[in-house]
Write a protein that holds these residues in place. Structure first.
Motif, short mmCIF file in Angstrom:
data_model
loop_
_atom_site.label_atom_id
_atom_site.label_comp_id
_atom_site.label_asym_id
_atom_site.label_seq_id
_atom_site.Cartn_x
_atom_site.Cartn_y
_atom_site.Cartn_z
N GLY A 50 -4.22 7.72 -3.93
CA GLY A 50 -3.91 7.35 -2.57
C GLY A 50 -4.83 7.97 -1.54
O GLY A 50 -5.81 8.66 -1.84
N ALA A 51 -4.48 7.72 -0.28
CA ALA A 51 -5.28 8.19 0.86
C ALA A 51 -5.41 9.71 0.82
O ALA A 51 -4.54 10.42 0.30
N ALA A 52 -6.53 10.20 1.40
CA ALA A 52 -6.84 11.62 1.31
C ALA A 52 -7.03 12.22 2.69
O ALA A 52 -7.46 11.54 3.64
N GLU A 53 -6.68 13.50 2.81
CA GLU A 53 -7.03 14.27 3.99
C GLU A 53 -7.82 15.49 3.52
O GLU A 53 -7.54 16.08 2.48
N SER A 65 0.83 -1.21 0.00
CA SER A 65 0.00 0.00 0.00
C SER A 65 0.86 1.25 0.00
O SER A 65 2.05 1.23 0.31
N GLY A 66 0.21 2.35 -0.34
CA GLY A 66 0.85 3.65 -0.23
C GLY A 66 0.71 4.18 1.19
O GLY A 66 0.34 3.46 2.12
N PRO A 67 0.99 5.45 1.40
CA PRO A 67 0.83 6.04 2.73
C PRO A 67 -0.63 5.97 3.20
O PRO A 67 -1.55 6.10 2.40
N VAL A 86 -10.86 15.35 8.15
CA VAL A 86 -11.34 14.06 7.66
C VAL A 86 -10.19 13.32 7.00
O VAL A 86 -9.38 13.93 6.28
N LEU A 87 -10.10 12.01 7.23
CA LEU A 87 -9.13 11.16 6.56
C LEU A 87 -9.87 10.02 5.87
O LEU A 87 -10.83 9.47 6.44
N VAL A 88 -9.39 9.65 4.67
CA VAL A 88 -10.01 8.58 3.90
C VAL A 88 -8.91 7.63 3.45
O VAL A 88 -7.88 8.07 2.91
N SER A 89 -9.10 6.33 3.65
CA SER A 89 -8.09 5.34 3.27
C SER A 89 -8.09 5.15 1.76
O SER A 89 -9.08 5.43 1.07
N GLU A 90 -6.97 4.64 1.24
CA GLU A 90 -6.82 4.50 -0.20
C GLU A 90 -7.70 3.40 -0.78
O GLU A 90 -7.96 3.40 -1.99
#
Length: 793
Positions: free
Chosen positions: A730-733, A217-219, A609-613
């Motif tokens: 990838g994951a988002a903030e 996975s990425g970050p 907010v954080l969202v997984s990849e």
């Protein structure tokens, strides 16, 4: 603060019981150089006479040049260049990097009569060479990484076996073949777990079994640790797990090459040593003892790992400069004492050099049996430079030797500059070298003026030495901890408030008991006489664990939350200038450091907010400091990272209560989840096209967990993230608006176009807008991962 070089014996008398690479290598010494006292620039009157100021600045830079400060900054500039390359938004061409380096080289030559411009051009030349090193390493790796999850029957040769505390076994395999289906783009090496192995399976054997392979996975969020980056440079093309226990296909030792047989034998030796240590010591202490000698850390219980991390003692577990120094130092002191028993031999031959060579050979063997990980390689290089300095009658503990070690590592593995291990190791070492040099100059000045304390009794000298040893250990912990704190906060959002107390209590045990007994046990193990030293080693580790456990129970909040990248860069540049400048130029470090502290305190990089990849997990920071999630079983590593980044005290699981969304928690049913942020923003999560269309304009943020659904919102008022967006970028903030009708701000972990270590992402089904294979878990509602916990990266 390099200044006058001093012998190691002088350093040891000043700082008894030091736990670092710099002072733990007992017996290293070199001839002190007689450097002149460096000039300083008085603060008063600087702005009154421009010519006078210019002349003094010129003299200061001349003094820095005479002391070789330019060489000390070479690894810093190379590292900056490598960081610039790895952080570049797209993959630069090799020709482009060469052209840039050539232009700066020509500029440095043409400007040779203009000292300042020449220095600037030369610095940019070195920076471009650092970028060139990164480009070359990336091009040479060419690691093949799979693009999507897939199940296949794999045949692979065992490269490494690690028994985990959970009872599962982790294997690193060299892929020989795949079938049902045959992978057209098969990785060369994979890391997979299994419930159990056939009896007697070890390195060099070939195993078969059905595996579920997953791309690294990425970050887990922007600016977090990138598993894909690390996997690319370590040659791991996939992770995963066996769906059933693997079977032994063949014992292929006769067919291996000489090099492969040597590697397999070393791995087998490591495995047998670890089993022997664990069987004799037992319990968590046995797992830690095996980690300290063989580098196999998989068997350490997670609660012990957590306690050591909380109190700042986890550095004891990794094979670092401390361990290399204690191994080399223990052997060097022992050998010199043995040589001293034969005065006729010791007075005719350079026994100190003999001891240094033998200590270097022993450290090389320790490197092999410890697994030769990158961190251990770096530590060995640092120690080797210092021991070779002793052989060639040079001072061992100098900033120049540290710079040589860093240059070697950057040439061999420039990608390491982006990792926390490299940054924290060299930051701590540079700070300690500079502090020791300053203290040494102060001691020499006091002696030359006759201000030292004289006429003490033997008891008084003993008490004074004990106090000095305690003060030395305390200052070592303070200096090293201060130098690494900013990097620890940046990479892990973690500091150890009780780190000084823990290191003061535990490190004398590690330095005096644990590691010397580890050396003795390793020497005596072939004879079967290792029981007593292993017992003593286990008792020392038990004492360390007790200290860590007790202090961890009383440790207060240690999470810093996400911090500003700009502040980290300012503080790091100030640290480099402070530790490497030889004159009063070091005081200029206060400018970037004070600015960095101001930026650190003034900025607020913590997202809302954080969202997984993989679009399966969404986290929202609540008004009471918790993080609300949409998945009842979030992945442990991801949620722990998010908690630290958001500085969240606890995790709120989703509920079916309709009022939950108004409290900040996620309210979920079969088709969607929704939460209301304290700002009034609404976050909606769904895999339904109809619900997604209905949420347009009503929700501030809409996460669509279906790669086949395109963005249905055309009004621009709703920030939409689809599975396809997350699979590619990838994951988002997300930062939610504080004003009405203002848009939410989005940042993702990966930029387009994709770099080589992320290029595999575009081949995933989600990135291509395709639905999941039948039989895989549906994403129409939040579901926990079906992979075993230890398959997480």
């Amino acid at each position: 603060m390099g200044g006058e070089e001093t012998s190691y014996s002088d350093e040891r008398r000043q700082f008894h019981g030091d736990r670092d690479l710099l002072a733990a290598v007992s017996g290293i010494s070199g001839q002190p150089s007689q450097n002149r006292r460096l000039p300083s620039i008085p603060i008063y009157g600087l702005f009154l006479d421009r010519d006078r100021v210019k002349a003094r600045i010129g003299r200061t830079f001349d003094a820095e040049r005479d002391q070789g400060t330019q060489f000390l900054f070479l690894p810093v500039l190379l590292g900056i260049g490598a960081l610039v390359y790895f952080a570049w938004p797209y993959e630069p061409s090799l020709l482009g990097v060469l052209v840039v380096a050539s232009l700066f080289g020509v500029a440095a030559w043409r400007l040779r009569r203009h000292p300042l411009l020449k220095m600037l051009a030369a610095a940019l030349l070195v920076v471009s060479l650092g970028a060139l090193l990164g480009k070359v390493e990336t091009g040479l790796k060419r690691t093949k990484i799979i693009g999507s999850e897939i199940t296949t029957r794999l045949t692979g040769r065992v490269d490494r076996v690690e028994h985990q505390a959970s009872g599962r076994v982790r294997l690193t395999l060299e892929v020989l073949a795949t079938e049902r289906p045959v992978l057209r783009y098969s990785p060369d090496r994979v890391r997979v777990t299994a419930r159990a192995l056939p009896e007697g399976v070890g390195p060099g054997d070939v195993v078969q079994g059905v595996v579920r392979l997953i791309p690294p996975s990425g970050p887990v969020r922007p600016n977090s640790y990138d598993f894909a980056f690390q996997s690319y440079f370590t040659g791991i093309g996939a992770i995963g797990f066996f769906l059933g226990n693997p079977v032994l296909a063949e014992r292929s030792w006769p067919s291996l090459s000489v090099d492969a047989q040597a590697r397999a034998k070393i791995e087998l030796l490591r495995q047998k040593m670890a089993e022997r240590i664990i069987s004799v010591v037992g319990g968590p202490e046995g797992a830690i003892a095996a980690a300290l000698i063989t580098g196999i850390r998989a068997g350490i219980p997670e609660e012990i790992n957590d306690a050591l991390r909380v109190v700042g003692l986890y550095h004891v577990i990794s094979i670092s400069g401390l361990h290399m120094a204690l191994v080399g130092g223990t052997l060097m002191v022992t050998l010199r004492c043995l040589f001293a028993l034969w005065p006729a031999f010791a007075t005719r031959w350079p026994v100190k050099k003999f001891a240094a060579v033998l200590a270097l050979a022993a450290s090389a063997f320790y490197l092999l049996i410890s697994g030769a990980d990158v961190a251990a390689q770096r530590s060995f290089l640092m120690l080797a430079v210092m021991l070779l300095a002793v052989v060639f009658d040079r001072a061992a503990l100098t900033m120049r030797n540290l710079a040589i070690s860093a240059i070697i590592i950057l040439v061999i593995s420039p990608h390491e500059v982006a990792g926390p291990s490299f940054q924290m190791s060299f930051a701590a070492t540079a700070a300690l070298v500079a502090a020791y040099a300053a203290w040494s100059r102060r001691r020499k000045s006091r002696r030359s003026h006759g201000t030292g304390v004289k006429g003490r009794t033997a008891v008084g000298r003993g008490v004074r030495n004990l106090i000095s040893a305690a003060a030395a250990l305390a200052m070592t912990s303070v200096i090293a901890g201060s130098a690494t704190a900013i990097f620890s906060a940046w990479h892990f959002q973690h500091v150890s408030p009780l780190g000084l107390l823990a290191n003061l209590a535990a490190m004398p045990i590690v330095s005096v008991v644990v590691m010397p007994m580890a050396v003795l046990a390793s020497v005596l193990m072939p004879l079967g006489w290792d029981g007593l030293p292993l017992y003593a080693m286990g008792e020392g580790i038990a004492a360390m664990n007790a200290i860590a456990t007790q202090l961890a129970q009383h440790s207060f909040l240690d999470s810093t939350g996400a911090i500003s990248t700009f502040a980290v860069l300012l503080l790091a540049s100030g640290l480099a200038l402070l530790t490497m400048a030889q004159t009063s130029l070091r005081y200029a470090a206060t400018i970037p450091m004070i600015t960095g502290v101001i930026v650190l305190l003034a900025s607020n990089p913590i997202p809302d907010v954080l969202v997984s990849e993989d679009a399966r997990l969404v986290g929202v920071k609540t008004s009471d400091g918790a993080v609300a999630v949409n998945n009842p079983r979030p992945r442990g590593f991801t949620i722990e990272n998010w908690q630290r980044a958001l500085k969240a005290t606890n995790v709120l699981k989703p509920t079916h209560e309709k009022a939950a969304a108004m409290k900040g928690e996620f309210q979920c049913d079969e088709l969607y989840c929704s939460a209301k942020h304290w700002t009034g923003a609404i976050i909606t999560y769904t895999a339904s096209d109809d619900i997604a269309r209905a949420a347009c304009g009503e929700s501030t943020v809409l996460i669509i967990a279906d790669a086949t659904i395109l963005n249905p919102c055309v009004d621009g008022l709703t920030l939409v993230l689809t599975s396809r967006d997350l699979a590619l970028n990838g994951a988002a903030e997300i930062r939610l608006p504080r004003e009405p009708n203002a848009p939410a701000k989005l940042r993702q972990a990966i930029n387009l176009p994709l770099r080589p270590w992320h290029d595999h992402r575009r081949y995933s089904r989600a990135a291509r807008g395709l639905a999941e294979y039948k039989g895989e878990p549906s994403r129409s509602r939040p579901l926990p991962s079906t992979a075993p916990k230890d398959a997480d990266q």
